[in-house]
Design an enzyme around this catalytic site. Structure first.
Site, mmCIF file in Angstrom:
data_model
loop_
_atom_site.group_PDB
_atom_site.id
_atom_site.type_symbol
_atom_site.label_atom_id
_atom_site.label_comp_id
_atom_site.label_asym_id
_atom_site.label_seq_id
_atom_site.Cartn_x
_atom_site.Cartn_y
_atom_site.Cartn_z
ATOM 1 N N LYS A 118 0.869 -1.177 0.000
ATOM 2 C CA LYS A 118 0.000 0.000 0.000
ATOM 3 C C LYS A 118 0.904 1.224 0.000
ATOM 4 O O LYS A 118 1.631 1.488 0.968
ATOM 5 C CB LYS A 118 -0.919 -0.005 1.221
ATOM 6 C CG LYS A 118 -1.893 1.168 1.252
ATOM 7 C CD LYS A 118 -2.811 1.067 2.451
ATOM 8 C CE LYS A 118 -3.810 2.207 2.490
ATOM 9 N NZ LYS A 118 -4.707 2.112 3.671
ATOM 10 N N LYS A 167 -1.928 -1.615 -3.885
ATOM 11 C CA LYS A 167 -2.789 -0.430 -3.879
ATOM 12 C C LYS A 167 -1.920 0.820 -3.960
ATOM 13 O O LYS A 167 -0.974 0.951 -3.168
ATOM 14 C CB LYS A 167 -3.621 -0.418 -2.590
ATOM 15 C CG LYS A 167 -4.550 0.774 -2.434
ATOM 16 C CD LYS A 167 -5.306 0.708 -1.118
ATOM 17 C CE LYS A 167 -6.238 1.906 -0.986
ATOM 18 N NZ LYS A 167 -6.985 1.894 0.291
#
Length: 323
Positions: free
Chosen positions: A195, A248
């Site tokens: 992330k 992500k």
């Protein structure tokens, strides 16, 4: 053989021929719809920076989830927006919290829909950071204890999958151990493995009210310049017990999706995040792009890069296009 004996255009002449040799398939079952749930009764709160997306009360969430399932999308990813926040994010692990109640309602009404829960504290903390803050920094180890507590409460409510998105070190191992100890050895973990500290999260933070009151999240989310580090994160998460991995954002990190997939061969999701969604919406609303074609091209590119599943705010809208 070379041209003219070989003409690659021969297999591009009709849609039937193109479909016959198509390397990457995209179907509604590959998509996961993120949803925001609030404690307010009867709420349908539009999110201005995310056209078409709303914060929903539990009853409206259940109704919308039915439409999502009817469209052919097999899973939703839940984010809770509590009415009250505090400095330790206690709403995240409250057994009567908004996500826990929403999970129970969803599983009662739509037992075949896969319910994935976001496990993080940022939506629940008054300061907007993803953990407990001590002396101006997020305390990793205290936060991990609360994340495990949150995951347990989600599993006990009936969540099919828990998805830690905080990027604390060691949280996958702690959550796996606690799930097993508390009688949930069958609950899978979808780890937000890579992330990134991205500029594309702005609309989400509007939706969840999770913009940090001070500083930023670069001290725990990944540097956008790094790709090899994502592979290290993936290997660590798998060693600690992750069942599925996540990258992500998606489109700015397709190279990372491919590297993680090639390095691990593990089930992999990629998150087409709020900013990526809103950019397409804005361009389409201005008539600058064909929305349907641009969305399907984007989602196909994520699958082509190696993602087995795509988390996208377009899931419900794109599913009928694919069917």
């Amino acid at each position: 053989m070379s041209f003219p004996a070989t003409r690659l255009r021969r297999l591009r002449r009709t849609e039937a021929l193109r479909a016959f040799v198509r390397e990457t398939e995209l179907s509604p079952s590959d998509l996961i719809q993120p949803m925001f749930v609030v404690a307010s009764e009867g709420a349908r709160e539009p999110i201005p920076s995310m056209p078409g997306i709303e914060r929903l009360s539990i009853s409206n969430l259940v109704e919308e989830a039915g439409a999502i399932a009817e469209a052919g999308v097999g899973a939703v990813l839940l984010f809770g927006v509590p009415g009250v926040k505090d400095d330790v994010g206690s709403g995240a692990y409250d057994d009567e919290g908004v996500v826990q109640m929403a999970v129970r309602a969803l599983k009662d009404s739509h037992p075949d829909l896969v319910v994935i829960t976001d496990v993080c504290l940022c939506e629940y903390t008054s300061h907007g950071h993803c953990g407990v803050v001590r002396e101006g920094e997020v305390d990793n180890d205290i936060t991990v204890e609360l994340l495990a507590k949150t995951a347990i409460s989600h599993a006990e409510a009936g969540a099919d999958v828990v998805a830690p998105s905080d990027m604390m070190d060691g949280r996958i191992g702690s959550i796996r151990y606690q799930l097993d100890e508390e009688g949930h050895p069958g609950t899978p973990i979808l780890a937000y493995t890579a992330k990134y500290a991205s500029a594309f999260y702005g609309p989400f933070r509007d939706a969840a009210g999770s913009t940090p009151e001070f500083g930023d999240r670069r001290g725990y989310q990944m540097d956008p310049a790094n790709a090899a580090e994502a592979v290290r994160e993936a290997e660590l998460d798998l060693d600690e017990g992750a069942d599925m991995l996540m990258v992500k954002p998606a489109t700015a990190y397709l190279d990372v999706v491919r590297r993680v997939k090639d390095a691990t061969a593990a089930p992999l999701a990629a998150y087409h995040v709020s900013g990526e969604y809103s950019m397409l919406k804005a361009a389409a609303e201005n008539g600058w792009i064909d929305e349907r074609q641009a969305v399907l091209e984007t989602l196909t590119s994520i699958r082509r890069a190696g993602a087995d599943a795509v988390v996208t705010y377009y899931a419900k809208e794109a599913a009928p296009w694919l069917r």
